[in-house]
Design an enzyme around this catalytic site. Structure first.
Site, mmCIF file in Angstrom:
data_model
loop_
_atom_site.group_PDB
_atom_site.id
_atom_site.type_symbol
_atom_site.label_atom_id
_atom_site.label_comp_id
_atom_site.label_asym_id
_atom_site.label_seq_id
_atom_site.Cartn_x
_atom_site.Cartn_y
_atom_site.Cartn_z
ATOM 1 N N GLN A 72 0.841 -1.201 0.000
ATOM 2 C CA GLN A 72 0.000 0.000 0.000
ATOM 3 C C GLN A 72 0.877 1.253 0.000
ATOM 4 O O GLN A 72 0.388 2.360 -0.139
ATOM 5 C CB GLN A 72 -0.898 0.029 1.235
ATOM 6 C CG GLN A 72 -1.841 -1.154 1.336
ATOM 7 C CD GLN A 72 -2.517 -1.203 2.679
ATOM 8 O OE1 GLN A 72 -3.516 -0.514 2.926
ATOM 9 N NE2 GLN A 72 -1.979 -2.002 3.585
ATOM 10 N N HIS A 125 -1.245 1.627 -4.445
ATOM 11 C CA HIS A 125 -1.616 3.049 -4.376
ATOM 12 C C HIS A 125 -0.660 3.948 -5.144
ATOM 13 O O HIS A 125 -0.649 5.155 -4.945
ATOM 14 C CB HIS A 125 -1.681 3.497 -2.903
ATOM 15 C CG HIS A 125 -2.712 2.751 -2.110
ATOM 16 N ND1 HIS A 125 -2.624 2.588 -0.748
ATOM 17 C CD2 HIS A 125 -3.829 2.095 -2.494
ATOM 18 C CE1 HIS A 125 -3.667 1.882 -0.318
ATOM 19 N NE2 HIS A 125 -4.411 1.553 -1.358
ATOM 20 N N PRO A 175 3.022 -5.000 15.902
ATOM 21 C CA PRO A 175 3.028 -4.955 17.376
ATOM 22 C C PRO A 175 1.613 -4.823 17.952
ATOM 23 O O PRO A 175 1.353 -5.146 19.097
ATOM 24 C CB PRO A 175 3.862 -3.710 17.689
ATOM 25 C CG PRO A 175 4.529 -3.300 16.422
ATOM 26 C CD PRO A 175 3.752 -3.897 15.298
HETATM 27 C C1 BV8 Z 1 -11.895 3.467 -3.196
HETATM 28 C C2 BV8 Z 1 -1.903 6.686 -1.217
HETATM 29 C C3 BV8 Z 1 -13.748 3.490 -4.675
HETATM 30 C C4 BV8 Z 1 -1.746 8.149 -1.069
HETATM 31 C C5 BV8 Z 1 -3.634 5.875 0.280
HETATM 32 C C6 BV8 Z 1 -15.822 6.679 4.114
HETATM 33 C C7 BV8 Z 1 -15.669 7.869 3.433
HETATM 34 C C8 BV8 Z 1 -14.895 7.956 2.267
HETATM 35 C C9 BV8 Z 1 -14.243 6.824 1.758
HETATM 36 C C10 BV8 Z 1 -14.392 5.647 2.456
HETATM 37 C C11 BV8 Z 1 -15.179 5.554 3.608
HETATM 38 N N1 BV8 Z 1 -15.134 4.271 4.059
HETATM 39 C C12 BV8 Z 1 -14.340 3.533 3.236
HETATM 40 C C13 BV8 Z 1 -13.908 4.353 2.242
HETATM 41 C C14 BV8 Z 1 -13.039 3.929 1.124
HETATM 42 C C15 BV8 Z 1 -11.612 4.404 1.396
HETATM 43 C C16 BV8 Z 1 -11.140 3.893 2.733
HETATM 44 O O1 BV8 Z 1 -10.825 2.718 2.883
HETATM 45 N N2 BV8 Z 1 -11.089 4.811 3.719
HETATM 46 C C17 BV8 Z 1 -10.637 4.408 5.053
HETATM 47 C C18 BV8 Z 1 -9.802 5.540 5.662
HETATM 48 C C19 BV8 Z 1 -11.873 4.100 5.895
HETATM 49 N N3 BV8 Z 1 -10.807 3.815 0.341
HETATM 50 C C20 BV8 Z 1 -10.649 4.503 -0.796
HETATM 51 O O2 BV8 Z 1 -11.068 5.617 -0.993
HETATM 52 C C21 BV8 Z 1 -9.915 3.731 -1.895
HETATM 53 N N4 BV8 Z 1 -10.650 3.885 -3.119
HETATM 54 O O3 BV8 Z 1 -12.495 2.870 -2.356
HETATM 55 O O4 BV8 Z 1 -12.421 3.855 -4.381
HETATM 56 C C22 BV8 Z 1 -13.798 3.615 -6.119
HETATM 57 C C23 BV8 Z 1 -13.807 2.454 -6.857
HETATM 58 C C24 BV8 Z 1 -13.849 2.563 -8.227
HETATM 59 C C25 BV8 Z 1 -13.872 3.846 -8.838
HETATM 60 C C26 BV8 Z 1 -13.809 5.000 -8.058
HETATM 61 C C27 BV8 Z 1 -13.777 4.902 -6.683
HETATM 62 C C28 BV8 Z 1 -8.530 4.313 -2.128
HETATM 63 C C29 BV8 Z 1 -7.699 4.124 -0.885
HETATM 64 C C30 BV8 Z 1 -6.259 4.546 -1.155
HETATM 65 C C31 BV8 Z 1 -5.978 5.827 -0.437
HETATM 66 N N5 BV8 Z 1 -4.555 6.144 -0.603
HETATM 67 N N6 BV8 Z 1 -2.344 6.136 0.049
HETATM 68 C C32 BV8 Z 1 -0.662 8.504 -0.101
HETATM 69 O O5 BV8 Z 1 -0.023 7.609 0.508
HETATM 70 O O6 BV8 Z 1 -0.444 9.715 0.034
HETATM 71 S S1 BV8 Z 1 -4.044 5.111 1.716
HETATM 72 C C33 BV8 Z 1 -2.819 5.252 2.901
HETATM 73 O O7 BV8 Z 1 -3.293 4.429 3.974
HETATM 74 C C34 BV8 Z 1 -1.455 4.673 2.569
HETATM 75 O O8 BV8 Z 1 -1.340 4.029 1.326
HETATM 76 C C35 BV8 Z 1 -1.276 3.631 3.695
HETATM 77 O O9 BV8 Z 1 -0.419 2.622 3.363
HETATM 78 C C36 BV8 Z 1 -2.662 3.178 3.748
HETATM 79 C C37 BV8 Z 1 -3.113 2.219 4.768
HETATM 80 O O10 BV8 Z 1 -2.539 2.524 5.980
HETATM 81 P P1 BV8 Z 1 -1.459 1.469 6.552
HETATM 82 O O11 BV8 Z 1 -0.454 1.200 5.499
HETATM 83 O O12 BV8 Z 1 -2.171 0.315 7.118
HETATM 84 O O13 BV8 Z 1 -0.773 2.351 7.636
HETATM 85 P P2 BV8 Z 1 -1.355 2.669 9.079
HETATM 86 O O14 BV8 Z 1 -0.584 3.829 9.632
HETATM 87 O O15 BV8 Z 1 -2.844 2.713 9.015
HETATM 88 O O16 BV8 Z 1 -0.982 1.374 9.935
HETATM 89 C C38 BV8 Z 1 0.378 1.097 10.224
HETATM 90 C C39 BV8 Z 1 0.356 -0.229 10.934
HETATM 91 O O17 BV8 Z 1 1.703 -0.643 11.123
HETATM 92 C C40 BV8 Z 1 -0.282 -0.161 12.319
HETATM 93 O O18 BV8 Z 1 -1.142 -1.275 12.469
HETATM 94 C C41 BV8 Z 1 0.903 -0.263 13.278
HETATM 95 O O19 BV8 Z 1 0.569 -0.991 14.438
HETATM 96 C C42 BV8 Z 1 1.904 -1.036 12.460
HETATM 97 N N7 BV8 Z 1 3.313 -0.733 12.744
HETATM 98 C C43 BV8 Z 1 3.842 0.444 13.174
HETATM 99 N N8 BV8 Z 1 5.191 0.310 13.253
HETATM 100 C C44 BV8 Z 1 5.494 -0.960 12.850
HETATM 101 C C45 BV8 Z 1 4.298 -1.626 12.519
HETATM 102 N N9 BV8 Z 1 4.268 -2.900 12.088
HETATM 103 C C46 BV8 Z 1 5.454 -3.543 11.974
HETATM 104 N N10 BV8 Z 1 6.656 -2.974 12.261
HETATM 105 C C47 BV8 Z 1 6.692 -1.688 12.702
HETATM 106 N N11 BV8 Z 1 7.876 -1.124 12.993
#
Ligand code: BV8
Ligand code: ZN
Length: 243
Positions: A97, A115, A210
């Site tokens: 991602q 992404h 973690p």
């Molecule tokens: C889509 C690119 C439909 C840009 C990113 C309500 C309102 C509006 C929209 C939605 C909604 N509900 C759902 C949605 C859909 C939405 C969505 O899922 N929203 C979420 C927030 C609820 N999704 C979308 O909009 C997607 N598109 O659905 O389109 C559609 C279909 C057809 C035609 C038209 C439309 C698009 C989603 C993509 C968004 N872009 N990134 C950029 O990066 O600038 S998302 C962004 O979040 C990043 O890519 C990131 O990677 C991604 C996910 O987050 P994580 O990678 O999981 O990172 P996070 O910080 O969350 O977690 C880190 C984890 O690591 C934690 O668990 C932590 O414990 C752990 N960790 C920390 N340190 C360590 C570790 N693990 C191991 N070792 C460590 N050292």
């Protein structure tokens, strides 16, 4: 007899690593939702969306500049490297991602960037696509074909994932023996659906994080460690096999 993780890994032929921001955290790149995560300073919907870019292209462009600067200064960590090293022992693909390109820099060969990638740009109007590296203009650059603003060629909230990219990610998920989910909160869809594709095709799910995630209950082996703590140890299982 329940297989141990070691037995399962020894038997695996094809492994898929589904990674998120957490795998780059130990390279010094903020995660999105963890403490001190990027989004805590900003509202994700505010900055990573086409509407935000239309409202304030300068703010969004400068946020990406800031992230690109940090990514250029970062290096792949032992977690990225361990995944790349496994390619000498097994069929490995990475579905990430992340837009930071660190899996490529660690020399993983089969990487699907769900992404997009922060070092690519696309025109907001025509079909021009470009690359960007260490240029840090204050405003988004203008398209050399039509003069409109360029934007990061990444998938913003509310935007669909490229069809071929998604199909490739699904193909890897449904054809692997083991899916190792590293450093993702599985908060974002549709990326957070891929583990179900793997599970429905009898793959074993391993989670390295973690913290718990909303899908930890479905995971076969949950390793509550960081990527750098867990991945080199996991990959050493394969290295001991081929001695
Ligand atoms: C889509 C690119 C439909 C840009 C990113 C309500 C309102 C509006 C929209 C939605 C909604 N509900 C759902 C949605 C859909 C939405 C969505 O899922 N929203 C979420 C927030 C609820 N999704 C979308 O909009 C997607 N598109 O659905 O389109 C559609 C279909 C057809 C035609 C038209 C439309 C698009 C989603 C993509 C968004 N872009 N990134 C950029 O990066 O600038 S998302 C962004 O979040 C990043 O890519 C990131 O990677 C991604 C996910 O987050 P994580 O990678 O999981 O990172 P996070 O910080 O969350 O977690 C880190 C984890 O690591 C934690 O668990 C932590 O414990 C752990 N960790 C920390 N340190 C360590 C570790 N693990 C191991 N070792 C460590 N050292
Ligand atoms: Zn253009």
């Amino acid at each position: 007899m329940i297989d141990t993780l070691e037995d399962t890994l020894k038997r695996a032929e094809k492994l898929v690593f589904l990674t998120g921001a957490g795998i780059s955290q130990e390279s010094g790149i903020s995660t999105f939702r963890g403490n001190g995560g990027l989004w805590q300073k900003y509202d994700p919907m505010k900055l990573a969306s086409a509407q935000a870019f239309r409202d304030d292209p300068r703010l969004v462009w400068r946020w990406y500049n800031d992230r690109r600067r940090k990514i250029l200064a970062a290096k792949p960590n032992l977690g990225h490297m361990a995944i790349a090293n496994l390619q000498d022992h097994r069929q490995v693909s990475v579905v990430t991602q992340n837009i930071d390109g660190l899996h490529h820099r660690a020399e993983s060969r089969e990487v699907t960037e769900l992404h997009g990638n922060i070092f690519t740009t696309k025109c907001t109007k025509c079909n021009f696509r470009g690359k960007i590296r260490d240029e840090f203009f204050d405003l988004p650059p203008s398209c050399e074909k039509c003069g409109s603003y360029l934007r990061p060629d990444v998938v913003w909230f509310g935007e669909g994932i490229n069809r071929e990219v998604w199909n490739q990610a699904v193909m890897h998920s449904i054809s692997c023996d083991v899916m190792i989910i590293v450093g993702t909160s599985l908060a974002v869809s549709p990326a957070n659906k891929l583990h179900s594709y793997a599970k429905n095709n009898k793959a074993t799910l391993v989670e390295i994080n973690p913290e718990n995630t909303p899908f930890s209950y479905k995971i076969d082996f949950s390793i509550k460690k960081t990527a750098v703590d867990a991945l080199p140890r996991l990959i050493s299982i394969f290295e001991s096999l081929s001695k």
